[in-house]
Design a protein around this motif. Structure first.
Motif, short mmCIF file in Angstrom:
data_model
loop_
_atom_site.label_atom_id
_atom_site.label_comp_id
_atom_site.label_asym_id
_atom_site.label_seq_id
_atom_site.Cartn_x
_atom_site.Cartn_y
_atom_site.Cartn_z
N TYR A 1 0.94 -1.13 -0.04
CA TYR A 1 -0.07 -0.03 0.04
C TYR A 1 0.96 1.25 0.21
CZ TYR A 1 -3.46 -3.08 2.08
OH TYR A 1 -4.02 -4.24 2.35
N ALA B 1 -10.11 2.50 -1.47
CA ALA B 1 -8.94 2.97 -1.67
C ALA B 1 -7.67 1.82 -1.24
CB ALA B 1 -8.34 4.24 -1.14
N GLU B 2 -8.13 1.14 -0.24
CA GLU B 2 -7.09 0.12 0.34
C GLU B 2 -7.26 -1.11 -0.84
OE1 GLU B 2 -8.50 -0.65 4.27
OE2 GLU B 2 -7.64 1.10 5.23
N GLU C 1 -7.36 -0.70 -3.67
CA GLU C 1 -6.37 -0.26 -4.79
C GLU C 1 -5.09 -0.13 -4.33
OE1 GLU C 1 -7.05 0.27 -7.90
OE2 GLU C 1 -9.13 -0.02 -7.61
N LEU D 1 -4.01 1.57 -1.34
CA LEU D 1 -3.46 3.01 -1.16
C LEU D 1 -4.23 3.42 0.28
CD1 LEU D 1 -2.91 6.09 -1.44
CD2 LEU D 1 -4.93 6.51 -2.42
N VAL E 1 -5.62 6.09 2.84
CA VAL E 1 -5.94 7.45 3.21
C VAL E 1 -6.94 7.19 4.33
CG1 VAL E 1 -5.67 8.29 0.88
CG2 VAL E 1 -7.92 7.17 1.60
N LEU F 1 -11.65 12.89 2.85
CA LEU F 1 -10.50 11.90 2.67
C LEU F 1 -9.17 12.89 2.76
CD1 LEU F 1 -11.53 9.79 -0.22
CD2 LEU F 1 -12.08 9.34 2.13
N ARG G 1 -4.36 5.91 -8.08
CA ARG G 1 -5.30 4.82 -7.27
C ARG G 1 -6.53 5.39 -6.52
NH1 ARG G 1 -0.31 0.98 -4.39
NH2 ARG G 1 0.47 0.85 -6.69
N LEU G 2 -6.18 6.68 -6.19
CA LEU G 2 -7.11 7.24 -5.48
C LEU G 2 -8.46 7.59 -6.45
CD1 LEU G 2 -8.55 8.66 -2.80
CD2 LEU G 2 -7.22 10.83 -3.37
N ALA H 1 -10.54 4.50 -6.74
CA ALA H 1 -11.33 4.53 -5.51
C ALA H 1 -12.44 5.44 -5.49
CB ALA H 1 -10.17 4.71 -4.18
#
Ligand SMILES: Cc1ncc(COP(=O)(O)O)c(C=O)c1O
Length: 462
Positions: free
Chosen positions: A49, A408-409, A411, A413, A415, A423, A442-443, A446
């Motif tokens: 991540y 996001a996780e 993907e 990432l 946050v 976010l 990535r964000l 997401a």
């Protein structure tokens, strides 16, 4: 919901976690992080991540920095513990205090070491109370912070914090803690009000609050240069100049809480330098040691130190201190971290990367879910809304921000989502331009998945 792993089950059965709905957490379980390298952390399955939050706004030099590891190991071998109580000292604390004074943006006389941002801010309050007792003004004790401020969770620091979840059913804030208006133009400016006009109004409101309370009872004002946990709120232009003038007019002591903004987050050593104000005292923590070990500090001016001297003479002892305050291993690591910041020009590097970071961040303003994407330096916030035009938020129980964090996780990432589905982004300062691009790619994926889910569940309509 898939069944929890063995380790996750053990977690749920043994730990109380901060800042989570403890009830729903029993079903979802934790994301267990096992190791880190550079700007990446890896879970127990080995999945990488990007640590888009630098842990909790703190791992500025990323993970696996061997110089910091070696500084800790060397100090542990030499002297694993020593304290600063009762006249004892050790060279890492002395050297670190000297270094902090050297890089301070305002005249600092002394440093008091503690272990966390909360302890630093608690100490600030106690020292201001001490100062005013020493000056013979025992009624000048009220402390002003701001709505949506985050200053920590100990009893007094939580009273400074201006977020409902830190007060409700904890019987806080304590009396004597006041909250001025939040300087968020997007949410709280009146129709047609420019940033400068908004700042003028906020300063006038602060002035009115102090006058209403009686300036003889108002001791201090504390502020983060950019509010972090309240949703990455960058104050309007001219805000701090105007607020500082109000504080000066009423002889109100001004504290900059640099727990997030200190050590390069905004592209300057301290956040107050970027935002153009000169506080009397400063709280530091987090990136001071790049979070390799806990350490925090209260940076005080000469007049506060003189008050400590006077009270010590009167009472016989300065009755404040933490066992681990200025721990030699933490201090050695912080010294090394600051050496790296200066040697590798990390603050300048953050300033140079900021336009790349902010351009990608602000591009999210075009996204249908985003009310406002905002930031400064290498800190950013993406506020998700149900309706862009009216700025209507999603209902809290829909957990849109929390769901975006999960996407996001997925993907790769990390946050965070804070109150109001904001976010937050705060990557290690050592992130590269290519890694910034990867973070935002990535964000973006997401956010698109979040939009798809929100549309399918019809959450924007309620
Ligand atoms: C601005 C600010 N002040 C104080 C604190 C409290 O620090 P700690 O969690 O180390 O007590 C935080 C934590 O995030 C913070 O962001």
């Amino acid at each position: 919901m898939p069944p929890l792993s063995n380790l996750a089950t053990r977690d749920v059965e043994t730990l109380v976690h901060p800042y989570i709905n403890l009830a729903s957490f029993r079903d979802t379980g934790p994301l267990i992080i096992e190791r880190g390298r550079g700007v990446y952390v890896y879970d127990t399955e080995g999945k990488p991540y990007i640590e888009g939050m630098a842990g909790l706004w703190c791992t500025a030099l990323g993970y696996g920095n061997e110089e910091l590891v070696e500084a800790a190991a060397a100090q542990m071998r030499k002297l694993s513990f020593a304290h600063l109580f009762t006249g004892k000292s050790h060279d890492p604390a002395i050297e670190l205090a000297e270094k902090l004074k050297e890089i301070a943006p305002v005249p600092i006389s002394k440093i008091f070491f503690c272990n966390s941002g909360s302890e630093a801010n608690d100490t600030q309050i106690k020292l201001v109370w001490y100062l005013n007792n020493s000056l013979g003004r025992p009624n000048k004790k009220k402390i002003v912070s701001r709505m949506k401020a985050y200053h920590g969770v100990t009893v007094a620091a939580a009273s400074l914090t201006g977020l409902p979840a830190n007060h409700r059913d904890f019987d806080l804030p304590l009396p004597g803690f006041l909250h001025a208006a939040c300087p968020q133009h997007y949410r709280f400016a009146q129709d047609g009000e420019s940033e400068a006009q908004f700042a003028t109004r906020l300063a006038a409101e602060l002035d009115a609050l102090i006058v209403k309370e009686d300036p003889a009872t108002v001791a201090a004002f504390i502020a983060e240069p950019v509010m972090g946990a309240g949703g990455v709120i960058v104050p309007p232009q001219t805000y701090f100049e105007k607020i500082t003038a109000v504080c000066a007019k009423h002889d109100v002591f001004m504290i900059s809480d640099e727990v997030i903004c200190g050590f390069g987050r905004l592209g300057t050593a301290f956040g107050c330098e970027k935002l153009n104000f000169r506080p009397h005292a400063i709280s530091v923590a987090k990136a001071m040691s790049s979070a390799y070990l806990p350490i925090a500090g209260v940076m005080i001016p000469e007049n506060v130190y003189q008050a400590l001297l006077a009270e010590s003479k009167k009472i016989g002892v300065f009755g404040h201190g933490f066992t681990y305050g200025g721990h030699p291993v933490s201090a050695a690591v912080a010294l090394k971290a600051i050496e790296i910041y200066l040697r590798d020009r990390i603050f300048e590097r953050a300033a140079a990367l900021a336009p790349i970071f902010l351009a990608r961040l602000e591009a999210f303003n075009a996204h249908p879910l985003v009310g406002q994407a905002r930031g400064l330096g290498l800190i950013g916030g993406v506020e998700l809304v149900a309706d862009k035009r009216s700025k209507r938020s999603f209902l809290p129980q829909h957990g849109v921000g929390a769901r975006a964090v999960q996407f996001a996780e997925a993907e790769g990432l990390i946050v965070r989502s804070v109150l109001g589905d904001v976010l937050t982004l705060c990557p290690p300062l050592v992130i590269s331009a290519a890694e910034i691009d990867e973070l935002f790619d990535r964000l973006a994926r997401a956010l698109d998945k979040t939009l798809h889910w929100v549309t399918r569940e019809r959450l924007a309509q309620s």
